[in-house]
Design a protein around this motif. Structure first.
Motif, mmCIF file in Angstrom:
data_model
loop_
_atom_site.group_PDB
_atom_site.id
_atom_site.type_symbol
_atom_site.label_atom_id
_atom_site.label_comp_id
_atom_site.label_asym_id
_atom_site.label_seq_id
_atom_site.Cartn_x
_atom_site.Cartn_y
_atom_site.Cartn_z
ATOM 1 N N ASP A 60 0.708 -1.376 0.037
ATOM 2 C CA ASP A 60 -0.080 0.131 0.119
ATOM 3 C C ASP A 60 0.914 1.165 -0.017
ATOM 4 O OD1 ASP A 60 1.159 -0.082 2.557
ATOM 5 O OD2 ASP A 60 -0.837 -0.045 3.579
ATOM 6 N N LYS A 61 2.115 1.266 -0.390
ATOM 7 C CA LYS A 61 3.019 2.212 -0.568
ATOM 8 C C LYS A 61 4.055 2.162 -1.703
ATOM 9 C CE LYS A 61 3.542 1.660 4.724
ATOM 10 N NZ LYS A 61 2.169 2.349 4.941
ATOM 11 N N GLU A 62 4.372 3.447 -1.922
ATOM 12 C CA GLU A 62 5.367 3.519 -2.909
ATOM 13 C C GLU A 62 6.664 3.059 -2.360
ATOM 14 O OE1 GLU A 62 4.996 4.180 -6.235
ATOM 15 O OE2 GLU A 62 2.874 4.311 -5.804
ATOM 16 N N VAL A 63 7.452 1.852 -2.766
ATOM 17 C CA VAL A 63 8.539 1.400 -2.340
ATOM 18 C C VAL A 63 9.621 1.116 -3.700
ATOM 19 C CG1 VAL A 63 9.809 -0.726 -1.188
ATOM 20 C CG2 VAL A 63 7.471 0.078 -0.389
ATOM 21 N N THR A 64 10.641 1.893 -3.353
ATOM 22 C CA THR A 64 11.789 1.705 -4.080
ATOM 23 C C THR A 64 13.041 1.273 -3.614
ATOM 24 O OG1 THR A 64 10.966 3.803 -5.353
ATOM 25 C CG2 THR A 64 13.365 3.220 -5.925
ATOM 26 N N VAL A 65 13.597 0.337 -4.345
ATOM 27 C CA VAL A 65 14.894 -0.437 -3.890
ATOM 28 C C VAL A 65 16.028 -0.281 -4.724
ATOM 29 C CG1 VAL A 65 15.950 -2.470 -2.744
ATOM 30 C CG2 VAL A 65 13.667 -1.758 -2.163
ATOM 31 N N VAL A 66 17.254 0.202 -4.411
ATOM 32 C CA VAL A 66 18.345 0.017 -5.298
ATOM 33 C C VAL A 66 19.115 -1.158 -4.902
ATOM 34 C CG1 VAL A 66 20.438 1.221 -6.331
ATOM 35 C CG2 VAL A 66 18.199 2.460 -5.530
ATOM 36 N N VAL A 67 19.113 -2.192 -5.717
ATOM 37 C CA VAL A 67 19.892 -3.398 -5.255
ATOM 38 C C VAL A 67 21.241 -3.557 -6.146
ATOM 39 C CG1 VAL A 67 19.774 -5.976 -5.339
ATOM 40 C CG2 VAL A 67 17.765 -4.752 -4.645
ATOM 41 N N GLU A 68 22.456 -3.673 -5.159
ATOM 42 C CA GLU A 68 23.680 -3.717 -5.952
ATOM 43 C C GLU A 68 23.703 -5.310 -6.525
ATOM 44 O OE1 GLU A 68 26.340 -3.892 -8.049
ATOM 45 O OE2 GLU A 68 26.287 -1.766 -7.356
ATOM 46 N N LEU A 69 23.666 -5.684 -7.643
ATOM 47 C CA LEU A 69 23.780 -6.875 -8.059
ATOM 48 C C LEU A 69 25.071 -7.603 -8.226
ATOM 49 C CD1 LEU A 69 21.560 -7.118 -11.249
ATOM 50 C CD2 LEU A 69 20.897 -7.901 -8.951
ATOM 51 N N THR A 70 26.210 -6.614 -8.194
ATOM 52 C CA THR A 70 27.387 -7.241 -8.189
ATOM 53 C C THR A 70 28.398 -7.288 -7.028
ATOM 54 O OG1 THR A 70 28.219 -4.959 -9.012
ATOM 55 C CG2 THR A 70 27.671 -6.397 -10.757
ATOM 56 N N ALA A 71 27.710 -6.945 -5.621
ATOM 57 C CA ALA A 71 28.415 -7.296 -4.535
ATOM 58 C C ALA A 71 28.974 -8.590 -4.404
ATOM 59 C CB ALA A 71 27.294 -7.106 -3.485
ATOM 60 N N ARG A 72 30.290 -8.417 -4.411
ATOM 61 C CA ARG A 72 31.099 -9.783 -4.635
ATOM 62 C C ARG A 72 30.610 -10.826 -3.721
ATOM 63 N NH1 ARG A 72 37.099 -8.012 -4.881
ATOM 64 N NH2 ARG A 72 36.637 -7.549 -7.000
ATOM 65 N N PHE A 73 30.551 -11.903 -4.301
ATOM 66 C CA PHE A 73 30.110 -13.421 -3.905
ATOM 67 C C PHE A 73 28.781 -13.433 -3.312
ATOM 68 C CE2 PHE A 73 34.830 -13.244 -3.486
ATOM 69 C CZ PHE A 73 35.061 -14.371 -4.324
ATOM 70 N N ASP A 74 28.016 -12.159 -3.402
ATOM 71 C CA ASP A 74 26.319 -12.061 -2.885
ATOM 72 C C ASP A 74 25.794 -11.880 -4.132
ATOM 73 O OD1 ASP A 74 26.408 -12.643 -0.245
ATOM 74 O OD2 ASP A 74 26.847 -10.851 0.398
ATOM 75 N N GLU A 75 26.245 -12.097 -5.345
ATOM 76 C CA GLU A 75 25.494 -11.597 -6.671
ATOM 77 C C GLU A 75 24.239 -12.690 -6.639
ATOM 78 O OE1 GLU A 75 29.885 -11.010 -7.674
ATOM 79 O OE2 GLU A 75 28.863 -12.517 -6.416
ATOM 80 N N ALA A 76 24.401 -13.827 -6.579
ATOM 81 C CA ALA A 76 23.043 -14.842 -6.778
ATOM 82 C C ALA A 76 22.181 -14.601 -5.760
ATOM 83 C CB ALA A 76 23.699 -16.333 -6.536
ATOM 84 N N SER A 77 22.326 -14.469 -4.342
ATOM 85 C CA SER A 77 21.206 -14.188 -3.585
ATOM 86 C C SER A 77 20.746 -12.492 -3.957
ATOM 87 C CB SER A 77 21.777 -14.005 -2.219
ATOM 88 O OG SER A 77 22.698 -13.197 -1.980
ATOM 89 N N ASN A 78 21.545 -11.757 -4.329
ATOM 90 C CA ASN A 78 20.873 -10.361 -4.664
ATOM 91 C C ASN A 78 19.902 -10.566 -5.916
ATOM 92 O OD1 ASN A 78 22.403 -9.278 -2.478
ATOM 93 N ND2 ASN A 78 23.733 -7.894 -3.826
#
Length: 725
Positions: free
Chosen positions: A395-413
């Motif tokens: 029920d709200k405007e939600v914006t998230v900036v996700v860093e896909l290339t955070a080393r070794f966390d790419e898959a989970s991101n």
């Protein structure tokens, strides 16, 4: 004319050698008998995990440059080949120290304490039956034996996968030459198998040892001549051109698959392996002899973490403590009312992370909150904030900036990005060519008085409640109109690449941060030259940027007293006559990973303190979006200066002082016997528990932290000459 000052030809220390020195300081904690025994095992495990990443990223990068024909010297004056030769020699020596620590210190001590890692021939009948049952039930169904011959080429061994190599000879054709068999051990299996015990001990069997005992059943018709566990480390750098990619998310997914199959850069193998086995593996993986590391013990020491987590012996671990909960003013109606009246500082892990999580969760639950914006670099699968963002999107405007290339966390991101999009969250991946490393959240709320206000969280660490238990980090909750407006401008920059002429009062990389930091350092230099109070205290993870170091050298020569608390890599040479006489660099390695960044500038009589996500490294200043924020609240500045920074400067137990030759000397071994022992992290625990305050910090250190340059920072620390390497 006075005698000309002679400074080192190279005024910068080497990055990779400095990193290896940091990992040695972690190893010192594993060697330190004053630490609880299982915590020492944990520290040893961390050194191995650290080294894995160093090899698959840094060493692999040097090998790549050599293959590309690079011969230009780096900042430390070494060519890529010279740097590789030096690192290889140091890594072999370091690994010898790791296994000496395990075999001669930790293993005997564990055995004495009733935590036993046993060999098969040490097991009694009951333990053998339990181990065999576990093998038949859990292990055997997952193993795929392979024999290398013309019909069966060498399998593609995954990065850092534990394997068994077996030298085999056909029983029916004994005249035929031996062949190689390979077994890959699935990652899902524990590396130390728990065993039953009747005498109150906690017993374990190393998994490869268990598999070896049953290998004959998988290779029927063969005689097993030799066997050895091994592991291959591969180049894990991601190589892709973002500009040519239609979808950054899909590109990262593809490169993750390639990472698992990168070129081999290291072979670890048990030291008693047959020479023929080692040579066959070395040849197959196209490695030089120097890239083969023989291990007199478990091939993967990072899996010792399983012993730490699977052994229920609290008496062999650090005593638990209860973090301080965030307390609202009695007159405050809720958290937002509290933030409107005062800024809030949260110091993890000493303060509860619930204060940060509660800020995001309130956004989902409070009907007055209109919109939510947040960056995510690393988080956890069970993060309450992740769930709160999904709930808020209903029920709200939600914006998230996700860093896909955070080393070794790419898959989970990637998974989180898809889940957030499915829930209706607007997901962005930042700006092409820049990692989004800043830690910030912005809530817009219509308050009870009808006014629409912004509320912000700014931090030095990730939105991860798990790491918040053992990383030291700082968070600021604020409704300051100027800061929150600037946070919104940064979000606009990340989602629309909309650049502002001024992000003040925030310092934002790659736009304003580097030049702002240099200007702040130069201002202290000018104050010192004018006879005004001038002092710099800076706490960070790493210091590499040459322009910053040059500015610090100039400030030192002008008389500015500078204390740097740098946990890891430091390229600055302190204590060089005529160059850095007034600079002291200390590294604190202890129970918690020091991760907070704090920057103090005396500024005559108008001190300024900043915190943020950025270290003083080229990648933070020029290749990432980072945010450094001012601390405007006088009480919070006092806490940072007189409690937190003062405690770190007073530390005598976990501090190592950097010498001009790049070596580190442990302060505990240098202090006078009459000098009070002081552990900064233990002190901060006691503060959180209400058992200590800043008045308990040794007075000499308090003065060092508080009094600006006119006192010339009378040092209480003896700084002997550096020992020869």
């Amino acid at each position: 004319m006075g005698k000309k000052t002679v400074v080192p030809q190279n005024v910068f220390l080497g990055r990779d050698e400095s990193w290896l020195s940091f990992n040695r300081r972690v190893l010192e904690e594993a060697q330190d008998e004053q630490n609880p025994l299982l915590e020492r095992v944990k520290f040893l495990s961390i050194t191995a995990s650290n080294l894995d990443e160093f090899v698959e990223i840094r060493v692999a990068g040097i090998l790549q440059r050599i293959e590309d024909g690079a011969i230009e010297p780096g900042p430390d004056g070494l060519t890529p080949q010279q740097a590789l030769d030096s690192l290889t020699e140091n890594m072999h020596a370091f690994i010898a120290e790791q296994y000496e620590c395990w075999n001669r210190r930790l293993l005997p001590a564990l055995n004495t304490a009733g935590v036993r890692v046993l060999n098969w021939d040490q097991l009694d009948e009951n333990a053998r039956e339990a181990a065999t049952s576990f093998y038949q039930r859990e292990v055997d169904p997952l193993l795929t034996p392979i024999t290398i011959d013309p019909a069966h080429p060498f399998p593609r061994v995954l990065n850092k996968a534990l394997c068994l190599a077996l030298l085999l000879r056909l029983k029916r054709r004994s005249s035929a030459g031996p062949v190689l068999g390979v077994l890959t051990v699935p990652r899902a299996l524990p590396r130390f198998v728990p065993l039953p015990s009747t005498d109150g001990t906690h017993d374990f069997l190393y998994l490869p040892n268990l598999i070896e005992q049953h290998a004959a059943s998988m290779y029927r018709g063969y005689e097993i001549l030799s066997r050895a566990a091994f592991r291959v480390t591969r180049n894990s750098n991601l190589y892709f051109q973002e500009e040519e990619s239609r979808s950054l998310l899909e590109t990262v997914r593809g490169e993750l698959h390639n990472r698992r199959k990168g070129d081999a850069v290291r072979l670890e193998i048990e030291s008693d392996a047959a020479a023929e086995v080692i040579e066959r593996l070395r040849t197959n993986f196209e490695l030089d002899e120097s890239q083969v590391y023989r291990t007199p013990g478990p091939v993967n020491l990072s899996r010792l973490m399983n012993l730490y987590s699977d052994t229920p012996r609290p008496d062999l671990k650090f005593a638990p403590f209860t973090p301080r909960e965030l307390r609202l003013n009695r007159k405050s109606a809720d958290l937002f009312d509290e933030i409107r009246h005062r800024d809030i500082l949260i110091h993890n892990p000493f303060d509860s992370y619930d204060g940060v999580a509660g800020f995001i969760e309130s956004a989902a639950q409070d009907p007055r909150v209109i919109s939510v914006r947040q960056t995510l670099y690393r988080t956890s699968a069970d993060s309450p904030m992740f769930q709160a963002l999904i709930e808020a999107a209903q029920d709200k405007e939600v914006t998230v900036v996700v860093e896909l290339t955070a080393r070794f966390d790419e898959a989970s991101n990637i998974r989180w990005a898809r889940n957030l999009e499915d829930a209706g969250v607007q997901v962005f991946h930042g700006i092409v060519g820049l990692k989004t490393h800043c830690k910030m959240a912005l809530l817009v709320r219509r308050d009870p008085d009808g006014v629409v206000r912004r509320y912000a969280h700014l931090g030095t660490g990730n939105y991860n409640p798990n790491t918040a238990r053992f990383y030291t980090d700082l968070s600021l909750l604020t409704a300051d109109p100027e800061i929150t407006a600037s946070v919104q401008n940064v979000f606009n920059y990340l989602t629309a690449h909309s650049e502002s002429d001024d992000y003040g009062p925030l310092l934002v990389a790659p736009l304003t941060l580097a030049e702002s930091l240099i200007r702040l350092i130069q201002r202290e230099t000018e104050h010192a030259q004018s006879g005004k109070p001038a002092r710099i205290i800076a706490k960070m993870n790493s210091l590499l940027e040459h322009s910053i170091i040059d500015a610090l050298y100039a400030a030192s020569q002008a008389g500015v007293e500078i204390d740097l608390i740098v946990r890891g890599i430091c390229a600055l040479r302190p204590g060089v006559k005529g160059l850095s006489d007034n600079i002291r660099v200390r590294s604190i390695v202890g129970r918690f990973l020091e991760h907070s960044r704090i920057y103090y500038f005396a500024n005559s009589d108008a001190e300024e303190i900043y915190c943020g996500s950025a270290d003083w490294m080229p990648r933070n200043l020029f290749e990432r979006c980072e945010v450094v924020f001012p601390i405007r609240d006088a009480q919070i500045r006092s806490r940072l200066r007189n409690e937190i920074l003062a405690a770190y400067l007073a530390d005598t137990e976990k501090t190592r002082l950097l010498q001009s030759d790049g070596s580190y000397l442990r302060l505990r071994e240098m202090r006078d016997k009459q000098q009070t022992a002081f552990d900064s992290q233990q002190f901060l625990i006691q503060v959180a528990e209400g058992k200590a305050s800043e008045s308990n910090i040794p007075a000499s250190a308090q003065s060092t932290a508080r009094i600006p340059a006119e006192a010339r920072a009378k040092a209480t620390v003896r700084r002997p000459r550096a020992k020869k390497a």
